[in-house]
Design a protein around this motif. Structure first.
Motif, PDB file in Angstrom:
ATOM      1  N   ALA A  80       0.833  -1.204   0.000  1.00  0.00           N
ATOM      2  CA  ALA A  80       0.000   0.000   0.000  1.00  0.00           C
ATOM      3  C   ALA A  80       0.871   1.259   0.000  1.00  0.00           C
ATOM      4  O   ALA A  80       0.600   2.217  -0.734  1.00  0.00           O
ATOM      5  CB  ALA A  80      -0.933  -0.015   1.213  1.00  0.00           C
ATOM      6  N   ASP A 118       2.401   1.964  -3.314  1.00  0.00           N
ATOM      7  CA  ASP A 118       1.423   2.400  -4.313  1.00  0.00           C
ATOM      8  C   ASP A 118       0.823   3.773  -4.011  1.00  0.00           C
ATOM      9  O   ASP A 118      -0.097   4.210  -4.702  1.00  0.00           O
ATOM     10  CB  ASP A 118       0.297   1.371  -4.429  1.00  0.00           C
ATOM     11  CG  ASP A 118       0.737   0.104  -5.160  1.00  0.00           C
ATOM     12  OD1 ASP A 118       1.848   0.109  -5.746  1.00  0.00           O
ATOM     13  OD2 ASP A 118      -0.015  -0.888  -5.133  1.00  0.00           O
ATOM     14  N   TRP A 124      -0.340   4.980  -0.762  1.00  0.00           N
ATOM     15  CA  TRP A 124      -1.089   5.203   0.476  1.00  0.00           C
ATOM     16  C   TRP A 124      -0.179   5.843   1.517  1.00  0.00           C
ATOM     17  O   TRP A 124       1.013   5.517   1.601  1.00  0.00           O
ATOM     18  CB  TRP A 124      -1.643   3.884   1.010  1.00  0.00           C
ATOM     19  CG  TRP A 124      -2.231   4.000   2.399  1.00  0.00           C
ATOM     20  CD1 TRP A 124      -3.419   4.567   2.734  1.00  0.00           C
ATOM     21  CD2 TRP A 124      -1.643   3.555   3.632  1.00  0.00           C
ATOM     22  NE1 TRP A 124      -3.620   4.513   4.088  1.00  0.00           N
ATOM     23  CE2 TRP A 124      -2.546   3.892   4.668  1.00  0.00           C
ATOM     24  CE3 TRP A 124      -0.445   2.923   3.957  1.00  0.00           C
ATOM     25  CZ2 TRP A 124      -2.279   3.611   6.003  1.00  0.00           C
ATOM     26  CZ3 TRP A 124      -0.167   2.640   5.285  1.00  0.00           C
ATOM     27  CH2 TRP A 124      -1.093   2.977   6.294  1.00  0.00           C
ATOM     28  N   VAL A 140      -4.188   0.214   7.086  1.00  0.00           N
ATOM     29  CA  VAL A 140      -4.512   0.065   5.665  1.00  0.00           C
ATOM     30  C   VAL A 140      -5.960  -0.397   5.499  1.00  0.00           C
ATOM     31  O   VAL A 140      -6.682   0.077   4.616  1.00  0.00           O
ATOM     32  CB  VAL A 140      -3.545  -0.927   4.985  1.00  0.00           C
ATOM     33  CG1 VAL A 140      -3.910  -1.106   3.510  1.00  0.00           C
ATOM     34  CG2 VAL A 140      -2.104  -0.451   5.096  1.00  0.00           C
ATOM     35  N   ALA A 195      -8.885   1.360   3.474  1.00  0.00           N
ATOM     36  CA  ALA A 195      -9.623   0.655   2.421  1.00  0.00           C
ATOM     37  C   ALA A 195     -11.121   0.819   2.611  1.00  0.00           C
ATOM     38  O   ALA A 195     -11.865   1.013   1.638  1.00  0.00           O
ATOM     39  CB  ALA A 195      -9.240  -0.820   2.417  1.00  0.00           C
ATOM     40  N   ASP A 208      -9.783   4.375   0.008  1.00  0.00           N
ATOM     41  CA  ASP A 208      -8.455   4.664  -0.524  1.00  0.00           C
ATOM     42  C   ASP A 208      -8.059   3.595  -1.542  1.00  0.00           C
ATOM     43  O   ASP A 208      -8.040   2.399  -1.244  1.00  0.00           O
ATOM     44  CB  ASP A 208      -7.430   4.704   0.621  1.00  0.00           C
ATOM     45  CG  ASP A 208      -6.047   5.085   0.134  1.00  0.00           C
ATOM     46  OD1 ASP A 208      -5.673   6.255   0.283  1.00  0.00           O
ATOM     47  OD2 ASP A 208      -5.335   4.204  -0.402  1.00  0.00           O
ATOM     48  N   ALA A 259      -5.206   2.752  -3.134  1.00  0.00           N
ATOM     49  CA  ALA A 259      -4.001   1.945  -2.895  1.00  0.00           C
ATOM     50  C   ALA A 259      -4.249   0.925  -1.796  1.00  0.00           C
ATOM     51  O   ALA A 259      -3.778  -0.220  -1.878  1.00  0.00           O
ATOM     52  CB  ALA A 259      -2.827   2.850  -2.538  1.00  0.00           C
ATOM     53  N   ALA A 260      -4.989   1.326  -0.775  1.00  0.00           N
ATOM     54  CA  ALA A 260      -5.296   0.408   0.320  1.00  0.00           C
ATOM     55  C   ALA A 260      -6.196  -0.725  -0.159  1.00  0.00           C
ATOM     56  O   ALA A 260      -5.967  -1.906   0.159  1.00  0.00           O
ATOM     57  CB  ALA A 260      -5.961   1.168   1.465  1.00  0.00           C
ATOM     58  N   SER A 318      -4.176  -3.153  -2.286  1.00  0.00           N
ATOM     59  CA  SER A 318      -3.273  -4.017  -1.531  1.00  0.00           C
ATOM     60  C   SER A 318      -4.027  -5.181  -0.906  1.00  0.00           C
ATOM     61  O   SER A 318      -3.557  -6.328  -0.929  1.00  0.00           O
ATOM     62  CB  SER A 318      -2.543  -3.214  -0.451  1.00  0.00           C
ATOM     63  OG  SER A 318      -1.566  -4.012   0.179  1.00  0.00           O
TER      64      SER A 318
END
Length: 320
Positions: free
Chosen positions: A196, A199, A201, A214, A218, A222, A224-225, A228
């Motif tokens: 994450a 990417d 986060w 994370v 998510a 988000d 990226a989260a 991941s």
């Protein structure tokens, strides 16, 4: 008077927990010490002995028939030794013989912590009533264990079911175990956070960069989260499907800190599993969160020892 008791030990890099457990899985007495993980092997063993001594001081101890140990691994059930990655003072440490001599010769059963969790979930948790199951711990690492034909299947060394080191990405990152693209390298908590962060986060003001943070991101959307966790779910699904195809499990139970992410993990996992578990005999594979909680290690170590007693014609686990 409780006659069919076992002393259970749950040994990890942070704590050494002990309990006296009856043949219905009820914990009657507890003891705990911090793990002096960076000290020499005898110092770590001293903490184990202190836990056993506290249990042995109880009048209930007279009913103890065996000792069950669930330890961070690798473990060697045949040799009775342990080499936990996070306890450097224990390399090939003769834990079984040391415990046996300390408790006056009681029989001792050693399994890895993933196998112990599996025994607990089959006896008391989400895998209860299933004859063929994979149970996983997804946390700092990824471990697991198998129930086959209604029986705990620890394998000769006590490590069978160690799904974290199935390779699911042939050209993937190098894993500390030496292989590439292992499930653990993608789906463990630290690796979820690592991906994450790479990417884009970023942690909140509190600086929390854990997988739990994370997961919160998510849930808030988000990208990226979310990505991941979806990648982790895909790795888990590939490993679970491979296991199911090989030995025909009908349920995969997932515990550990990462599983606390809930549907952030389980929703993409179930979707990915449909892409990997495609053969007719694995299409009805069920995925469920673990339910034995923080006592899984103790209850599972007790279950392993009670099953050992059953093989010897002694005590055996009873349904609650």
């Amino acid at each position: 008077m409780h006659m069919d008791l076992v002393a259970a030990l749950d040994i990890g890099g942070t704590k050494i927990a002990g309990a006296l457990v009856d043949d219905r899985g009820r914990i009657l007495l507890r003891a705990q010490r911090p793990t002096p993980a960076q000290e020499d092997g005898d110092t770590v063993m001293g903490a184990v002995e202190a836990v056993l001594d506290e249990l042995a001081a109880s009048p209930l101890w007279s009913g103890a028939r065996a000792v069950g140990i669930g330890s961070a691994g690798p473990v060697d059930r045949l040799g009775g030794t342990v080499s936990p990655v996070n306890v450097p003072g224990w390399r090939g440490f003769p834990l079984v013989s040391r415990v046996r001599s300390h408790v006056g010769g009681l029989p001792v059963e050693l399994v890895g912590d993933g196998v112990a969790m599996t025994a607990a979930e089959h006896w008391q948790g989400a895998a209860r009533g299933h004859d063929n199951a994979l149970c996983m711990v997804v946390s700092t690492g990824v471990g697991g264990g198998l129930i086959l034909g209604g029986q705990l299947h620890p394998g000769p060394t006590g490590n069978a079911g160690h799904i974290g080191h199935i390779s699911v990405d042939l050209d993937g990152d190098l894993c500390p175990c030496g292989a590439r693209g292992c499930v653990e390298r993608i789906a463990s908590g630290p690796n979820i956070a690592r991906r994450a962060l790479s990417d884009g986060w970023r942690p909140g003001p509190d600086g929390d960069a854990s997988a739990a943070a994370v997961a919160r991101a998510a849930r808030a959307g988000d990208r990226a989260a979310v990505a991941s966790f979806e990648r982790a779910a895909q790795a888990l699904a590939a490993g679970i499907a491979a296991t199911a195809t090989l030995v025909e499990i009908d349920i995969a139970v997932i515990g550990g800190g990462v599983a606390k992410a809930g549907e952030v993990l389980f929703a993409p996992l179930r979707r990915a599993l449909r892409d990997y578990a495609t053969l007719s005999f694995v299409q009805r594979l069920e995925v469920a969160p673990a339910s034995t909680g923080t006592d899984a290690g103790l209850v599972g170590a007790a279950a392993a020892a009670l099953r050992m007693g059953a093989r010897a014609g002694e005590a055996h686990p009873q349904a609650v």
